[in-house]
Each structure stands twice: as structure tokens, then as C-alpha cells.
Design an enzyme around this catalytic site. Structure first.
Site, PDB file in Angstrom:
ATOM      1  N   THR A  64      58.259 -48.368  39.630  1.00 40.30           N
ATOM      2  CA  THR A  64      57.351 -47.976  40.714  1.00 40.30           C
ATOM      3  C   THR A  64      56.375 -49.100  40.998  1.00 40.30           C
ATOM      4  OG1 THR A  64      57.437 -45.678  40.111  1.00 40.30           O
ATOM      5  CG2 THR A  64      55.447 -46.385  41.262  1.00 40.30           C
ATOM      6  N   ARG A 115      63.275 -33.621  42.763  1.00 44.28           N
ATOM      7  CA  ARG A 115      62.545 -34.038  41.544  1.00 44.28           C
ATOM      8  C   ARG A 115      61.364 -34.958  41.926  1.00 44.28           C
ATOM      9  NH1 ARG A 115      60.988 -39.147  39.277  1.00 44.28           N
ATOM     10  NH2 ARG A 115      60.691 -38.885  37.052  1.00 44.28           N
ATOM     11  N   GLY A 145      58.222 -37.301  40.247  1.00 44.59           N
ATOM     12  CA  GLY A 145      57.701 -37.906  39.012  1.00 44.59           C
ATOM     13  C   GLY A 145      56.185 -37.967  39.039  1.00 44.59           C
ATOM     14  N   ASP A 146      55.650 -38.882  38.263  1.00 42.73           N
ATOM     15  CA  ASP A 146      54.195 -39.011  38.159  1.00 42.73           C
ATOM     16  C   ASP A 146      53.574 -39.734  39.350  1.00 42.73           C
ATOM     17  OD1 ASP A 146      55.696 -41.316  37.098  1.00 42.73           O
ATOM     18  OD2 ASP A 146      53.699 -42.213  37.002  1.00 42.73           O
ATOM     19  N   THR A 202      53.727 -46.810  35.491  1.00 42.35           N
ATOM     20  CA  THR A 202      55.146 -46.828  35.859  1.00 42.35           C
ATOM     21  C   THR A 202      55.948 -46.521  34.610  1.00 42.35           C
ATOM     22  OG1 THR A 202      56.965 -48.203  36.702  1.00 42.35           O
ATOM     23  CG2 THR A 202      55.183 -49.363  35.582  1.00 42.35           C
ATOM     24  N   GLY A 203      57.110 -45.924  34.803  1.00 40.25           N
ATOM     25  CA  GLY A 203      57.936 -45.556  33.655  1.00 40.25           C
ATOM     26  C   GLY A 203      58.475 -44.158  33.843  1.00 40.25           C
ATOM     27  N   GLY A 235      58.380 -40.701  34.502  1.00 37.12           N
ATOM     28  CA  GLY A 235      57.364 -39.817  35.058  1.00 37.12           C
ATOM     29  C   GLY A 235      57.150 -38.551  34.251  1.00 37.12           C
TER      30      GLY A 235
HETATM   31  N1  ASP Z   1      57.356 -43.225  37.328  1.00 35.21           N
HETATM   32  C1  ASP Z   1      58.421 -43.153  38.289  1.00 35.21           C
HETATM   33  C2  ASP Z   1      59.027 -41.791  38.278  1.00 35.21           C
HETATM   34  O1  ASP Z   1      59.154 -41.200  37.230  1.00 35.21           O
HETATM   35  C3  ASP Z   1      59.453 -44.157  38.060  1.00 35.21           C
HETATM   36  C4  ASP Z   1      58.948 -45.538  37.781  1.00 35.21           C
HETATM   37  O2  ASP Z   1      57.841 -45.809  37.526  1.00 35.21           O
HETATM   38  O3  ASP Z   1      59.693 -46.446  37.846  1.00 35.21           O
HETATM   39  O4  ASP Z   1      59.431 -41.347  39.313  1.00 35.21           O
END
Ligand code: ASP
Length: 318
Positions: A150, A178, A180-181, A201-202, A204
Site C-alpha cells: 500500500t 474484502r 483491509g486496514d 502497510t502489510g 491488513g
Molecule cells: N494493508 C493492505 C491491505 O491489507 C495491503 C498492503 O499494505 O499492502 O489491504
């Protein structure tokens, strides 16, 4: 003082544009929007905007959020399809007193009425990734979800305003709907110009369990510098997750306080980020954890070239 920090090397051109604006005393709210739009528009970044990887139905559903640290105004769109710049829609929603967070068809109807640019966000390249992934999942019994990067930013302008924004296509092969965060205030981003801001990021689903971005800002408010707040938040949360669940997904964060000082933390080996402030021109770093602390080193020219060429290399259907 002005400053800006952003997740992942892909943010560099956008941050460069933002940096020019901030130097010219433009406001953080415009600098962040321009910087994130730059990432959304670039077709080879497969986790944000145009060219983002689709969900399991082969639809590109995008999430974005915008938060203003002077007023706590925020706007967010979740699972929006077929609009070029989700960050701009989120920013516009932040100006309303209600209806700040809209999902899917509601977000699309609003964006349409407000005249935002429509665009088919599914590129031929993303279709090839999708088809190849389906084959790989069948062949290697892979977990379907992968790929996340992200773009998340925190920005401070010379007037002391702080803004944070995120934009993402979320997890590759996610279920339709769906979220995410990234569009969730407190998890994917948070900013208070009396303190500072953070963005994550990561995975979610795990970032939301720790309300990670809010926690970093809260720690900064109690006196921690951004680097300490980032490392404490991520590694304390990791300890809890390991105790409760025995596992944790990838988590990387960036933060900046209202003096333009910054910090990052990560539980992966190669988290890249871009940062600039009045004292130090734009730089790309790579971060990893060593002995319970996040250590950053400047990314070499070769590494940056490889990062770009990997994203742009020819892709064929398997
Ligand atoms: N955090 C994002 C999600 O879970 C994905 C990402 O950060 O790459 O949608």
C-alpha cells in the site's frame, strides 16, 4: 519545517512532486493528493490504482483514505471500482460533515456525481498476473493471497498542517468486498498535527488488530520520538500476537512528527520507504530488523534500478 514520508520505493516520483510543492509553501493536503495520484496512475505498480491486482473475481477493488491532522476530518472509499484516483474521492469525502466513508456502489455513485474520472483499472498485465496466479495456486497449492504494497504517506507543510493518506488494491485474490486496514482510520493511517502522523502497510487483517497507526501517534504524544514509537508499537504488538496466535503477518510503518522528524519500523527484511524534509533532500531507504530494532540503510542506485526493472519486466502468460 516541511516534510513527507511514504511507504515503498514506488512513492519516489510522487514524493518528488510533493517535495517541490512543499518547498513552494503549498499545503500538505494538495501535496499528499498529488503524490498518491502519481502512484495510482503508474500502470506497473501492481498494488495501487491503475494496474493494481484484482480480487478473486478478477475485479480491481480499491481502498483509499485521507485524514487531515488539523481538523481530524477524514474521508475513505472502500472496494471502489473503475475510478482513476480513489485518493481524490477520499479527500473530497473528508470535506463533508457526514458520509465520510463510502463503500463499493455507494462510493462509485458519489464519485460519478462529483465528476471524478472513470477508468477501467484492470490492465492486460494485471490479467496475466491473475491467470498465472490461478495456475500457480492449482499447481503448487499456494495460499491464494499475496502481494501487498500500500502507498501510505504522512506530510507536514510549512504552516504546521499535517495530512496522511493511503491507497491500495489490497490483497491480490482477496474476496469481493474484502477491506483491509488502509481505509480504516487508526489502523492504516492516523494524524494529529499537534503530535504527528503514521501510516501502515502489510497484512491488513493483522494491522487492524493492533490499530497500529493510532498507537504510534499516541506513543509520540506521550513523548516518544517517531523511531521509538514505531519500533515499540510494531514489536510490542508482534510479541502479543505471537503469544496469542503464534504468528503475525507482515507489518511495516512510517511516521513523522510535527517537527519533521521521522521513524519507521518493520517485521520484514526489505521494507523500502521514501522521505524528505527541509533539512534533507529526498532519499530512498531500505529497512530491516536487527536485534529488535529497525535499521535503515540508503538504497543503492543498483537496488533502485532493479526495483523498477523487476516491476516493468515483460510478462507472459504461463
Ligand atoms: N494493508 C493492505 C491491505 O491489507 C495491503 C498492503 O499494505 O499492502 O489491504
Amino acid at each position: 519545517m516541511w516534510g513527507i514520508i511514504a511507504t515503498w520505493c514506488m512513492a519516489r516520483d510522487g514524493v518528488e512532486k510533493a517535495t517541490k510543492m512543499l518547498k513552494n509553501k503549498e499545503k500538505a493536503e494538495n501535496a499528499v493528493e498529488i503524490a498518491i495520484k502519481d502512484v495510482e496512475d503508474f500502470p506497473y505498480y501492481k498494488s495501487v490504482g491503475y494496474g493494481g491486482l484484482p480480487n478473486e473475481e478478477m475485479e480491481v477493488e480499491l481502498d483509499a483514505a485521507y485524514m487531515d491532522g488539523s481538523t481530524f476530518n477524514f474521508g475513505a472509499v472502500c472496494a471502489i471500482k473503475d475510478f482513476a484516483n480513489p485518493i481524490s474521492v477520499a479527500k473530497k469525502l473528508s470535506k463533508l460533515s457526514e458520509n465520510n466513508m463510502l463503500v463499493s456502489s455507494g462510493a462509485e455513485a458519489y464519485a460519478h456525481k462529483e465528476g471524478f474520472e472513470r477508468k477501467n483499472m484492470l490492465t492486460d498485465r494485471a490479467k496475466i498476473h491473475y491467470k498465472n496466479r490461478i495456475k500457480d495456486i492449482a499447481e503448487y497449492e499456494l495460499k491464494p493471497y499475496s502481494g501487498h504494497d500500500t502507498v501510505g504517506m504522512v506530510c507536514l507543510d510549512v504552516y504546521g498542517n499535517m495530512v496522511s493518506g493511503t491507497s491500495t488494491s489490497g490483497l491480490f485474490m482477496k474476496k469481493r468486498g474484502r477491506i483491509g486496514d488502509s481505509p480504516i482510520i487508526g489502523s492504516g493511517l492516523y494524524v494529529d498535527n499537534e503530535v504527528g502522523g503514521a501510516s501502515a502497510t502489510g497484512l491488513g487483517e493483522d494491522i487492524m488488530k493492533g490499530i497500529i497507526s493510532y498507537e504510534i501517534v499516541r506513543m509520540m504524544e506521550t513523548g516518544a520520538d517517531p523511531q521509538t514509537a514505531c519500533d515499540r508499537t510494531v514489536y510490542n504488538f508482534e510479541r502479543k500476537m505471537m503469544k496469542k496466535r503464534g504468528k503475525i503477518g507482515d507489518i511495516s510503518v512510517v511516521a513523522m512528527n510535527n517537527k519533521g522528524e521521522w521513524g519507521v519500523s518493520t517485521n520484514i527484511d526489505n521494507f523500502s520507504f521514501v522521505v524528505a524534509n527541509e533539512l534533507s533532500d529526498i532519499k530512498i531507504y531500505r529497512a530491516k530488523r536487527i536485534n529488535g530494532k529497525t535499521i535503515c540503510e540508503l538504497a543503492s542506485k543498483e537496488w533502485i534500478e532493479e526495483y523498477m526493472s523487476k516491476r516493468m519486466e515483460p510478462l507472459e502468460e504461463k
